[in-house]
Design a protein around this motif. Structure first.
Motif, PDB file in Angstrom:
ATOM      1  N   MET A  66      16.556  20.082 -11.771  1.00 24.26           N
ATOM      2  CA  MET A  66      16.430  21.510 -11.470  1.00 24.26           C
ATOM      3  C   MET A  66      16.540  22.311 -12.760  1.00 24.26           C
ATOM      4  N   ALA A  67      15.680  23.300 -12.982  1.00 23.70           N
ATOM      5  CA  ALA A  67      15.699  24.089 -14.204  1.00 23.70           C
ATOM      6  C   ALA A  67      16.984  24.896 -14.295  1.00 23.70           C
ATOM      7  N   GLN A  68      17.484  25.032 -15.518  1.00 27.62           N
ATOM      8  CA  GLN A  68      18.693  25.814 -15.721  1.00 27.62           C
ATOM      9  C   GLN A  68      18.358  27.301 -15.630  1.00 27.62           C
ATOM     10  N   PRO A  69      19.301  28.118 -15.110  1.00 26.26           N
ATOM     11  CA  PRO A  69      19.039  29.555 -15.032  1.00 26.26           C
ATOM     12  C   PRO A  69      19.083  30.207 -16.402  1.00 26.26           C
ATOM     13  N   ARG A  70      18.383  31.311 -16.529  1.00 26.01           N
ATOM     14  CA  ARG A  70      18.520  32.145 -17.715  1.00 26.01           C
ATOM     15  C   ARG A  70      19.840  32.906 -17.582  1.00 26.01           C
ATOM     16  N   THR A  71      20.613  32.974 -18.647  1.00 28.00           N
ATOM     17  CA  THR A  71      21.900  33.652 -18.595  1.00 28.00           C
ATOM     18  C   THR A  71      21.902  34.821 -19.562  1.00 28.00           C
ATOM     19  N   VAL A  72      22.233  35.977 -19.056  1.00 24.00           N
ATOM     20  CA  VAL A  72      22.387  37.184 -19.866  1.00 24.00           C
ATOM     21  C   VAL A  72      23.881  37.452 -19.980  1.00 24.00           C
ATOM     22  N   ILE A  73      24.361  37.600 -21.219  1.00 23.03           N
ATOM     23  CA  ILE A  73      25.794  37.798 -21.452  1.00 23.03           C
ATOM     24  C   ILE A  73      26.045  39.255 -21.829  1.00 23.03           C
ATOM     25  N   ILE A  74      26.919  39.885 -21.068  1.00 28.72           N
ATOM     26  CA  ILE A  74      27.276  41.293 -21.253  1.00 28.72           C
ATOM     27  C   ILE A  74      28.674  41.359 -21.849  1.00 28.72           C
ATOM     28  N   GLY A  75      28.834  42.072 -22.944  1.00 26.33           N
ATOM     29  CA  GLY A  75      30.157  42.294 -23.511  1.00 26.33           C
ATOM     30  C   GLY A  75      30.693  43.647 -23.090  1.00 26.33           C
ATOM     31  N   ILE A  76      31.970  43.685 -22.719  1.00 26.35           N
ATOM     32  CA  ILE A  76      32.666  44.953 -22.473  1.00 26.35           C
ATOM     33  C   ILE A  76      33.907  44.933 -23.345  1.00 26.35           C
ATOM     34  N   SER A  77      33.938  45.811 -24.341  1.00 23.95           N
ATOM     35  CA  SER A  77      35.064  45.833 -25.262  1.00 23.95           C
ATOM     36  C   SER A  77      35.579  47.253 -25.410  1.00 23.95           C
ATOM     37  N   GLY A  78      36.735  47.364 -26.059  1.00 18.61           N
ATOM     38  CA  GLY A  78      37.379  48.652 -26.246  1.00 18.61           C
ATOM     39  C   GLY A  78      38.874  48.461 -26.355  1.00 18.61           C
ATOM     40  N   CYS A  79      39.588  49.547 -26.519  1.00 23.04           N
ATOM     41  CA  CYS A  79      41.023  49.419 -26.738  1.00 23.04           C
ATOM     42  C   CYS A  79      41.727  48.967 -25.460  1.00 23.04           C
ATOM     43  N   SER A  80      42.954  48.513 -25.627  1.00 24.22           N
ATOM     44  CA  SER A  80      43.753  48.074 -24.486  1.00 24.22           C
ATOM     45  C   SER A  80      43.867  49.196 -23.460  1.00 24.22           C
ATOM     46  N   SER A  81      43.741  48.834 -22.199  1.00 24.74           N
ATOM     47  CA  SER A  81      43.911  49.766 -21.075  1.00 24.74           C
ATOM     48  C   SER A  81      42.803  50.812 -20.992  1.00 24.74           C
ATOM     49  N   SER A  82      41.625  50.488 -21.521  1.00 27.30           N
ATOM     50  CA  SER A  82      40.481  51.408 -21.412  1.00 27.30           C
ATOM     51  C   SER A  82      39.670  51.174 -20.150  1.00 27.30           C
ATOM     52  N   GLY A  83      40.016  50.153 -19.351  1.00 21.22           N
ATOM     53  CA  GLY A  83      39.314  49.909 -18.093  1.00 21.22           C
ATOM     54  C   GLY A  83      38.337  48.761 -18.144  1.00 21.22           C
ATOM     55  N   LYS A  84      38.452  47.891 -19.133  1.00 20.77           N
ATOM     56  CA  LYS A  84      37.478  46.808 -19.317  1.00 20.77           C
ATOM     57  C   LYS A  84      37.460  45.845 -18.134  1.00 20.77           C
ATOM     58  N   THR A  85      38.633  45.351 -17.739  1.00 23.47           N
ATOM     59  CA  THR A  85      38.683  44.366 -16.652  1.00 23.47           C
ATOM     60  C   THR A  85      38.250  44.990 -15.338  1.00 23.47           C
TER      61      THR A  85
END
Length: 323
Positions: free
Chosen positions: A1-20
């Motif tokens: 089976m062909a592997q899926p294409r994966t798009v990686i999204i980064g979410i960064s910023g200071c602690s407690s900025s709402g990333k998670t």
């Protein structure tokens, strides 16, 4: 089976900025999405550096960059996290969602419309309209039947998807070349989101947290840690993104963001006449206003819009967009 294409999204910023929180909402709104936490790549406590008398959890030297890079490359190739990676971040408590139910529902509806037949999202996630994500923040993600885990589970009785999304969230993901972080982490990210927060807001939100599960047990910030380690480290690591190196109360540098492909929440105001920062057309001036503490519902709306735009840019031939 062909592997899926994966798009990686980064979410960064200071602690407690709402990333998670943002990562988990996007995971519930978009199909075929899972989360990777930078905090799952901390070195053992015995290997952490010290700063100003404290163990320093908030610097690049605290993270095992080789392990994080290996996980990202595995995800890129397979569309799934390494089987040996178990997230301790799933054990940390999650506070109340700062976005309202109506804001979340509006964003989910926008994505469902984008996924409908004939729309760009249907070309990126074929069949997603007939297998929509569950209502965000109210039910389990169909890609993740374990509601206590951010890690992906293979969908039952469905073929491997042509596209999967991995959201990497963490306090330090972006750096300019030739910094080692740029070579081993930043360069592997397809979409880069950066969340801001004022010093006052970051300190207030961090103080409200119970603490953090670690490999060795549990960490609670000692008095003075955020003021003397967390915030100064954030400022030092991100001066390059701001005009004149001024982080607190400053403006992000538009030229640097454009060069690095990093997206930040802006509020765009169009005015007639002179005095704006950018001129778009005859008699029209565009002024970009920047805010440190944007209401979280607006951050969510912005992130959903940017992710859709960027997925179209990455995944679709130019002549397919808008068909």
């Amino acid at each position: 089976m062909a592997q899926p294409r994966t798009v990686i999204i980064g979410i960064s910023g200071c602690s407690s900025s709402g990333k998670t929180t943002l990562a988990r909402l996007l995971r519930d709104i978009f199909p075929e999405t899972f989360i990777l936490h930078e905090d799952d790549f901390y070195k053992p406590e015995s290997e952490l550096p010290h700063k100003d008398g404290f163990l320093d959890w908030d610097c690049l030297e605290a993270i095992s960059i080789p392990d994080l890079e290996a996980a990202l490359r595995h995800i890129r190739e397979t569309g799934s996290v390494p089987p040996t990676l178990l997230s301790i971040q799933d054990l940390n408590s999650v506070g109340p969602c700062p976005a309202t139910p109506s804001q979340i529902a509006d964003c989910a509806a926008r994505v469902r419309a984008w996924l409908s037949p004939g729309q760009p999202g249907s070309l990126i996630f074929p069949g997603a309209a007939s297998h929509p994500p569950s209502e965000p923040a109210t039910g389990p993600n169909p890609n993740n039947p374990n509601p206590n885990s951010d890690q992906p589970q293979p969908p039952a009785k469905r073929p491997a998807p042509p596209t999967r999304l991995c959201i990497l969230e963490g306090f330090l993901l972006y750096a300019p070349r030739p910094h080692p972080l740029a070579e081993h982490v930043t360069s592997l990210l397809d979409i880069k989101l950066f969340l801001r927060a004022s010093r006052e807001a970051a300190l207030r939100r961090r103080a409200a947290r119970d603490g953090y599960v670690t490999l060795e047990g549990f960490w609670k910030d000692p008095p003075g840690y955020v003021e003397r380690v967390v915030w100064p480290n954030y400022v030092d690591a991100h001066r390059w993104l701001f005009e004149g190196g001024v982080v607190e109360g400053g403006r992000v540098d538009a030229a640097v963001l454009a060069r690095e492909g990093i997206r930040v929440v802006d509020r765009v105001v169009r005015r007639s006449g002179e005095g704006g920062r950018e001129k778009e057309g005859e008699g029209e001036v565009v002024e970009v206003e920047q805010e440190e503490d944007v209401e979280f519902g607006k951050v969510l709306e912005w992130a959903v819009r940017v992710v859709m735009e960027e997925l179209e840019r990455i995944c679709l031939p130019r002549n397919e967009v808008g068909k």
